[in-house]
Design a protein around this motif. Structure first.
Motif, PDB file in Angstrom:
ATOM      1  N   LYS A 224       2.850  41.014  -6.825  1.00 28.83           N
ATOM      2  CA  LYS A 224       2.867  40.165  -8.022  1.00 28.83           C
ATOM      3  C   LYS A 224       1.754  39.110  -7.941  1.00 28.83           C
ATOM      4  CE  LYS A 224       5.476  37.784 -11.358  1.00 28.83           C
ATOM      5  NZ  LYS A 224       5.167  38.377 -12.645  1.00 28.83           N
ATOM      6  N   SER A 225       1.675  38.480  -6.785  1.00 29.89           N
ATOM      7  CA  SER A 225       0.663  37.437  -6.621  1.00 29.89           C
ATOM      8  C   SER A 225      -0.746  38.016  -6.613  1.00 29.89           C
ATOM      9  CB  SER A 225       0.921  36.675  -5.320  1.00 29.89           C
ATOM     10  OG  SER A 225      -0.177  35.869  -5.004  1.00 29.89           O
ATOM     11  N   ALA A 226      -0.888  39.151  -5.926  1.00 31.20           N
ATOM     12  CA  ALA A 226      -2.232  39.708  -5.752  1.00 31.20           C
ATOM     13  C   ALA A 226      -2.784  40.321  -7.028  1.00 31.20           C
ATOM     14  CB  ALA A 226      -2.233  40.739  -4.625  1.00 31.20           C
ATOM     15  N   THR A 227      -1.904  40.737  -7.930  1.00 28.70           N
ATOM     16  CA  THR A 227      -2.398  41.385  -9.147  1.00 28.70           C
ATOM     17  C   THR A 227      -2.291  40.482 -10.371  1.00 28.70           C
ATOM     18  OG1 THR A 227      -0.243  42.352  -9.625  1.00 28.70           O
ATOM     19  CG2 THR A 227      -1.774  43.691  -8.319  1.00 28.70           C
ATOM     20  N   ALA A 228      -1.768  39.268 -10.174  1.00 35.84           N
ATOM     21  CA  ALA A 228      -1.512  38.388 -11.325  1.00 35.84           C
ATOM     22  C   ALA A 228      -2.772  38.181 -12.158  1.00 35.84           C
ATOM     23  CB  ALA A 228      -0.980  37.047 -10.839  1.00 35.84           C
ATOM     24  N   ALA A 229      -3.895  37.979 -11.462  1.00 37.60           N
ATOM     25  CA  ALA A 229      -5.123  37.677 -12.203  1.00 37.60           C
ATOM     26  C   ALA A 229      -5.784  38.958 -12.709  1.00 37.60           C
ATOM     27  CB  ALA A 229      -6.076  36.903 -11.298  1.00 37.60           C
ATOM     28  N   THR A 230      -5.413  40.091 -12.168  1.00 39.98           N
ATOM     29  CA  THR A 230      -6.096  41.329 -12.528  1.00 39.98           C
ATOM     30  C   THR A 230      -5.406  42.036 -13.689  1.00 39.98           C
ATOM     31  OG1 THR A 230      -6.286  41.500 -10.142  1.00 39.98           O
ATOM     32  CG2 THR A 230      -7.301  43.253 -11.432  1.00 39.98           C
ATOM     33  N   ASP A 231      -4.176  42.496 -13.412  1.00 39.21           N
ATOM     34  CA  ASP A 231      -3.458  43.259 -14.435  1.00 39.21           C
ATOM     35  C   ASP A 231      -1.967  43.160 -14.128  1.00 39.21           C
ATOM     36  OD1 ASP A 231      -2.404  45.000 -16.222  1.00 39.21           O
ATOM     37  OD2 ASP A 231      -3.339  46.791 -15.378  1.00 39.21           O
ATOM     38  N   PRO A 232      -1.240  42.374 -14.913  1.00 45.74           N
ATOM     39  CA  PRO A 232       0.184  42.158 -14.629  1.00 45.74           C
ATOM     40  C   PRO A 232       1.002  43.459 -14.652  1.00 45.74           C
ATOM     41  CG  PRO A 232      -0.620  40.667 -16.335  1.00 45.74           C
ATOM     42  CD  PRO A 232      -1.685  41.664 -16.094  1.00 45.74           C
ATOM     43  N   MET A 233       0.502  44.462 -15.365  1.00 42.49           N
ATOM     44  CA  MET A 233       1.238  45.727 -15.433  1.00 42.49           C
ATOM     45  C   MET A 233       1.331  46.399 -14.071  1.00 42.49           C
ATOM     46  SD  MET A 233       2.648  46.345 -18.170  1.00 42.49           S
ATOM     47  CE  MET A 233       3.033  48.095 -17.953  1.00 42.49           C
ATOM     48  N   MET A 234       0.387  46.077 -13.198  1.00 42.94           N
ATOM     49  CA  MET A 234       0.380  46.720 -11.892  1.00 42.94           C
ATOM     50  C   MET A 234       1.649  46.407 -11.131  1.00 42.94           C
ATOM     51  SD  MET A 234      -3.531  45.984 -10.873  1.00 42.94           S
ATOM     52  CE  MET A 234      -3.878  47.100  -9.541  1.00 42.94           C
ATOM     53  N   PHE A 235       2.175  45.200 -11.335  1.00 38.73           N
ATOM     54  CA  PHE A 235       3.409  44.813 -10.647  1.00 38.73           C
ATOM     55  C   PHE A 235       4.566  45.712 -11.081  1.00 38.73           C
ATOM     56  CE2 PHE A 235       7.259  42.081 -10.950  1.00 38.73           C
ATOM     57  CZ  PHE A 235       7.534  42.024  -9.599  1.00 38.73           C
ATOM     58  N   ASN A 236       4.664  45.951 -12.385  1.00 31.27           N
ATOM     59  CA  ASN A 236       5.735  46.820 -12.888  1.00 31.27           C
ATOM     60  C   ASN A 236       5.611  48.220 -12.310  1.00 31.27           C
ATOM     61  OD1 ASN A 236       6.335  44.600 -14.339  1.00 31.27           O
ATOM     62  ND2 ASN A 236       5.608  45.405 -16.321  1.00 31.27           N
ATOM     63  N   ARG A 237       4.366  48.691 -12.277  1.00 29.51           N
ATOM     64  CA  ARG A 237       4.151  50.024 -11.728  1.00 29.51           C
ATOM     65  C   ARG A 237       4.582  50.088 -10.264  1.00 29.51           C
ATOM     66  NH1 ARG A 237      -1.704  50.947 -13.178  1.00 29.51           N
ATOM     67  NH2 ARG A 237      -1.295  49.777 -15.086  1.00 29.51           N
ATOM     68  N   GLN A 238       4.243  49.038  -9.547  1.00 31.61           N
ATOM     69  CA  GLN A 238       4.615  49.009  -8.129  1.00 31.61           C
ATOM     70  C   GLN A 238       6.132  49.049  -7.978  1.00 31.61           C
ATOM     71  OE1 GLN A 238       2.648  49.307  -5.680  1.00 31.61           O
ATOM     72  NE2 GLN A 238       3.510  48.383  -3.840  1.00 31.61           N
ATOM     73  N   LEU A 239       6.842  48.337  -8.882  1.00 34.13           N
ATOM     74  CA  LEU A 239       8.308  48.351  -8.805  1.00 34.13           C
ATOM     75  C   LEU A 239       8.834  49.760  -9.013  1.00 34.13           C
ATOM     76  CD1 LEU A 239       9.557  45.105 -10.567  1.00 34.13           C
ATOM     77  CD2 LEU A 239       9.165  45.572  -8.136  1.00 34.13           C
ATOM     78  N   ILE A 240       8.202  50.486  -9.955  1.00 39.31           N
ATOM     79  CA  ILE A 240       8.616  51.880 -10.184  1.00 39.31           C
ATOM     80  C   ILE A 240       8.385  52.709  -8.921  1.00 39.31           C
ATOM     81  CG2 ILE A 240       8.082  53.966 -11.506  1.00 39.31           C
ATOM     82  CD1 ILE A 240       7.384  52.049 -13.851  1.00 39.31           C
ATOM     83  N   TRP A 241       7.244  52.449  -8.290  1.00 36.89           N
ATOM     84  CA  TRP A 241       6.959  53.197  -7.055  1.00 36.89           C
ATOM     85  C   TRP A 241       7.989  52.881  -5.983  1.00 36.89           C
ATOM     86  CZ3 TRP A 241       4.391  57.176  -7.838  1.00 36.89           C
ATOM     87  CH2 TRP A 241       3.248  57.211  -8.645  1.00 36.89           C
ATOM     88  N   TYR A 242       8.390  51.620  -5.912  1.00 39.55           N
ATOM     89  CA  TYR A 242       9.411  51.250  -4.925  1.00 39.55           C
ATOM     90  C   TYR A 242      10.717  51.989  -5.197  1.00 39.55           C
ATOM     91  CZ  TYR A 242       6.653  47.440  -2.893  1.00 39.55           C
ATOM     92  OH  TYR A 242       5.708  46.717  -2.241  1.00 39.55           O
TER      93      TYR A 242
END
Lengths: 370, 601
Positions: free
Chosen positions: A38-56
């Motif tokens: 969440k922190s690392a992608t906040a400035a890039t693309d917030p959607m990446m966090f959601n995708r990561q959650l799906i991967w988890y």
């Protein structure tokens, strides 16, 4: 009432005898990973966090699935899967998707997929199967040669992508399999010496940028804004974190993009900048628990195959952790190895969770037999 | 068989157990190494890396404070500020530029500077990575448009507006005002300038330098949060700049201009000093040749600068504070006072002047070759008879000459508020033995008694001799600083007048010397008759100084009115000829202008 009880029993059967310490460490890493990504992608693309959650989520399911497939079946399938993935690796080289200067991805049904990651599991299994079939003859000169060839083929394919880190990782895992597989000490030593002697040859075969990476590993200041940039900036990030960090989402190095590829390769720098030595120690501790728990499974398993399989899996996870954090804090050269469960990326999460699932299965088979 | 197998199995299992234990230890050790390194980076070197991280993302932009204005005593502007365009480069972006050389060359070409100087600026170490480094100040409109065009293609060029110094009056009082420029690397190392930073503007001469700490104000700073691509995100902290304090000088610009014109009209090199003896305020201070301050307005033109440095007449040398001259006949004032006070002579003592005075086989001439005949004290001063003073000097001996020279402030800096003032030399027996490794000869005493030979002094010191006479026995410290004021002319600080020296001589002796000085101007036989101004009684002394470089230096020092003097004037014309012929009329013009023009208004 009876049928209902039966169903609940069945569900219980699904997770009975799990190694709960290992599971807790895994879950803790995943939760940490969620915050980190969440922190690392906040400035890039917030959607990446959601995708990561799906991967988890997908990873957790995969873990439970593999925890319920007897690992011996997987071992038996080893050589078939091996050839299948060799074929896929060749395919990657031909039509693969290029990203960050390396051709590692292939698109399956819209998802980008990194076959070399899965090969990290499949190859050891093929080798273990080979050893299990040969039994006592496994470590004759001829068979050692065969196994080395077996490893060399995918390793070279991965090296072509190019992914030096993964290729070296596979060699390391092979060594651990031999070690746990009770290879005679003399032969082990000869193998290590041979590997050391081959190093200069291997260095000659490296690409220019790889040599540069090694050079800046020795002294990053020779090219502070080029090849040495990553090394310097990640060390600044880690160091500036101090004891307690700059605060979650407050890291100047990470939030202002001074750390390159911060959500995969340099995710550890992000965490330690923002949470300091305390946070870094927490993560190292989680991995340490995970690793020791995995090695306990190696110790417990009654079967040679189980021991070797568990050892190879835990080595994969542990060495990725060491190589990645090592390069973040400047004691390892920069390679494309990610931090298992903390780096952004589907394949990495899935493969790691599959590995943990298999480990769980090895543990459960041991518990069942007891 | 089976037993063997079981035995082997057990052995193998044990071996495996040991190997797995070892593996655990290895993994634990590796983890420990990682932890150790992390501890080293974060706990041990944390502060170091913290600074590095800060210099990464914080860029500092200076908001230069305008310097305080400089005014003359009537609030006429001598130095002010004007916005000027400044081109800076941010080294970080240039280092990242792949085609750095080309970019540097293009920038250098547009600005008309050497590419090497740009490279040097790029290599300078700055605290903040994204801090701009100034390349050129006060660019022209054409350069501005060209550089704006360039900055579209090359990242890291910035144009900003800063206050720049302007001097509107050209050459007027240039030595007194001084000029400003970027602080040099050599000066940065001095302790006096330890608070200055590279790129700071500093006064380089005159009042600009002497009162730099008052004039410069406080630069403001803006700390800006910047990301890795150089985008400015947020202002972290802002410190507003504070304009420097204005300085009001004692100079009267009208008188200064008039005095400068007197010198320029005849293309004279030399000095004119005008002061108020009661306070020490300098009303005008001319040192010719001088430089045109418009060269230093906004920026320094390099070609003009080189021309100034190479000029043989040394226009950058502030002659009134740094020039050393033999005091010549002006020195007869201290000698005369000394002779009366030491009771070597009384006013009626007479000596005969034949035009030549012999010490054994060495002839010492009077300036008047035919001789002055019989000379008493008044006539000797009024006609500046050398031979009278030779004999008086010989009677006094060097020790007394030295004593009265020092009493009149010679050999010591006046402490005027101008940098680089020199002190001059008052010789003595010991001095000559130390410097020349030879004994003091009577001939040396003879030369010293008419202010020639080893003795040297600055025009300021000579002016003080006249001031002491004007004030009946004391001189004030000369100074240019009148007051420090805010923009609303509210006075923050006033100059405190200070006595520089007081003569330890009886009042009547001083009165006799004053009388003699009056005769210099007003007696028919006096040497300074050409300084006369109608209806103004004054006292003065001429000086004509021999020097090895050519024609004599003409000097004249005077005070007026004779009773209760208000003005002291000292004129020195290098290689001008006789003091009475050349310097005295100039002093007269100044008195006339002051009393008849400025005061009448």
């Amino acid at each position: 009432m009876r049928t209902r009880a039966k169903i609940s029993d069945r569900i219980r059967e699904f997770y009975r005898n799990m190694d709960w310490v290992l599971f807790a460490a895994t879950l803790a890493l995943m939760i940490t990973g969620g915050f980190v990504v969440k922190s690392a992608t906040a400035a890039t693309d917030p959607m990446m966090f959601n995708r990561q959650l799906i991967w988890y989520a997908a990873g957790l399911i995969m873990m439970f699935v593999f925890a319920n497939i007897n690992y011996n079946h997987l071992l038996a399938l080893g050589s078939h899967l091996y050839w299948l993935f060799v074929a896929i690796l060749i395919l990657v080289l031909l039509v693969g998707h290029e990203a960050l200067g390396a051709q590692r991805w292939i698109k399956i049904a819209g998802f980008q997929f990194q076959p070399s990651e899965l090969m990290k599991i499949i190859l050891p299994f093929a080798v273990i199967r080979f050893i299990l079939v040969r039994q006592k003859e496994s470590f004759t000169l001829k068979n050692i040669g065969k196994m080395l060839l077996m490893v060399a083929l995918p390793a070279l394919l991965i090296l072509r992508q190019p992914d030096l880190g993964s290729a070296l990782l596979i060699l390391l895992v092979l060594f651990v399999i031999f070690y746990v597989g009770n290879m005679p000490p003399k032969k082990l030593i000869i193998l290590v010496l041979a590997a050391v002697m081959l190093m200069p040859v291997a260095y000659m075969a490296l690409k220019d940028y790889q040599r540069q990476r090694l050079a800046v590993f020795v002294n990053p200041q020779i090219d502070p804004l080029g090849a040495g940039y990553n090394v310097i900036q990640s060390q600044i990030a880690v160091g500036s974190g101090g004891l307690l960090g700059k605060g979650y989402m407050q890291g100047t190095q990470s939030q202002l993009n001074f750390i390159p590829i911060k959500y995969t390769d340099f995710v550890f720098a992000v965490i330690t900048e923002e949470t300091g030595f305390a946070g870094g120690l927490f993560i190292i501790a989680l991995y340490f628990i995970l690793t020791m728990q995995g090695l306990r499974i190696v110790k417990l398993s009654r079967y040679s195959g189980g021991k070797m399989a568990a050892a190879s899996l835990i080595t994969i996870i542990f060495s990725q952790f060491v190589i990645n954090t090592g390069m973040n804090i400047g004691i390892m050269p920069v390679t494309g190895i990610t931090l298992p469960l903390l780096s952004y990326g589907g394949t990495s999460v899935l493969v790691t969770m599959i590995a943990i699932g298999i480990l769980q299965n090895i543990y459960r088979e041991y518990m069942k037999a007891e | 068989m089976v037993k063997e197998d079981i035995k082997e199995n057990i052995k193998n299992s044990y071996k495996r157990f040991v190997r797995i234990k070892t593996l655990m230890l290895v993994f634990a050790f590796v983890t420990l190494v990682l932890t150790g390194r992390l501890f080293y980076l974060q706990a041990v070197k944390g502060a170091h890396y913290g600074r590095l991280a800060q210099s990464n993302c914080i860029s500092m932009i200076k908001d230069r404070a305008p310097r305080g204005n400089i005014y003359d005593r009537n609030y006429r502007v001598l130095a002010a500020n004007e916005p000027a365009n400044i081109v800076s480069i941010i080294p970080y972006h240039f280092h990242q530029n792949e085609d750095r050389e080309k970019a540097v060359n293009e920038v250098a070409k547009v600005l008309g500077i050497e590419p090497d100087t740009v490279m040097e600026k790029l290599a300078e170490k700055r605290e903040y990575m994204l801090e701009p480094v100034q390349l050129k100040r006060g660019i022209s409109v054409k350069e501005l448009s060209l550089i704006t065009e360039l900055s579209a293609n090359i990242t890291g060029i910035s144009v900003s507006v800063e206050p720049a110094r302007v001097y509107e009056n050209g050459r007027l009082a240039s030595h007194t005002i001084g000029y400003v420029s970027e602080i040099s690397a050599a000066r940065l190392k001095e302790r006096r300038y330890e608070k200055y930073l590279p790129g700071d503007i500093i006064g380089q001469a005159g009042v600009e330098n002497y009162y730099d700490s008052i004039l410069r104000g406080e630069d403001g700073v803006m700390y800006i949060l910047t990301d890795a691509k150089g985008r400015q995100l947020d202002v972290v902290r802002k410190i507003e700049s504070k304009k420097g304090t204005n300085v009001v000088l004692t100079i009267d610009a009208r008188l200064q201009a008039f005095a400068e014109n007197l010198m320029e009209r005849n293309n004279y090199k030399g000095v004119i000093l005008v002061s108020d003896p009661k306070t020490g305020e300098m009303l005008a201070a001319v040192s010719k040749p001088d430089y045109d301050l418009t060269y230093f307005s906004r920026r320094i033109d390099l070609n003009n600068w080189k021309r100034l440095i190479r000029n043989k007449d040394n226009p950058l040398n502030n002659r009134y504070a740094q020039g050393l001259y033999s005091p010549g006949s002006i020195f007869k004032i201290p000698v005369g006072i000394g002779a009366l006070t030491e009771k070597v002579v009384v006013p009626t003592t007479t000596f005969h002047c034949e035009g030549i005075y012999w010490i054994r086989t060495w002839p010492y001439k009077c300036w008047k070759r035919s001789g002055h005949n019989w000379m008493d004290f008044y006539r000797a001063v009024a006609q500046s008879c050398d031979i009278y003073f030779y004999r008086v000097g010989l009677k006094m001996t060097v020790e007394a000459l030295h004593k009265y020279a020092v009493m009149f402030g010679l050999g010591e800096r006046t402490g005027i508020d101008i940098p680089g003032e020199r002190q001059g030399i008052v010789p003595s027996r010991e001095w000559k033995r130390r410097i020349d490794r030879s004994p003091w000869f009577p001939g040396n005493t003879v030369m010293m008694s008419i202010g020639q030979g080893y003795i040297t002094s600055t025009p300021l010191q000579m002016m003080n001799i006249i001031s002491a006479m004007a004030n009946y026995g004391y001189a004030m410290q000369p100074h240019f600083f009148k007051a420090a004021t805010t923009d609303g002319r509210r006075i923050i600080k006033r100059h405190e007048h200070k006595k520089l020296f007081e003569l330890k001589a009886p009042k009547e002796n001083i009165e006799m010397m004053r009388k003699a000085m009056q005769l210099v101007v007003h007696a028919g036989y006096g040497t300074g008759g050409r300084a006369r101004v109608e209806k103004l009684s004054m006292g003065g002394k001429t000086g004509t100084v021999e020097n090895p470089h050519g024609e004599t230096h003409a000097m004249f020092g005077a005070f007026a009115p004779y009773i209760n003097p208000e003005l002291v004037v000292f004129v020195l014309v290098e290689h001008g000829g006789g003091g009475g012929d050349v310097a005295a009329p100039i002093a007269g013009e100044i008195f006339r202008y002051w009393f008849k023009v400025l005061k009448e208004k």
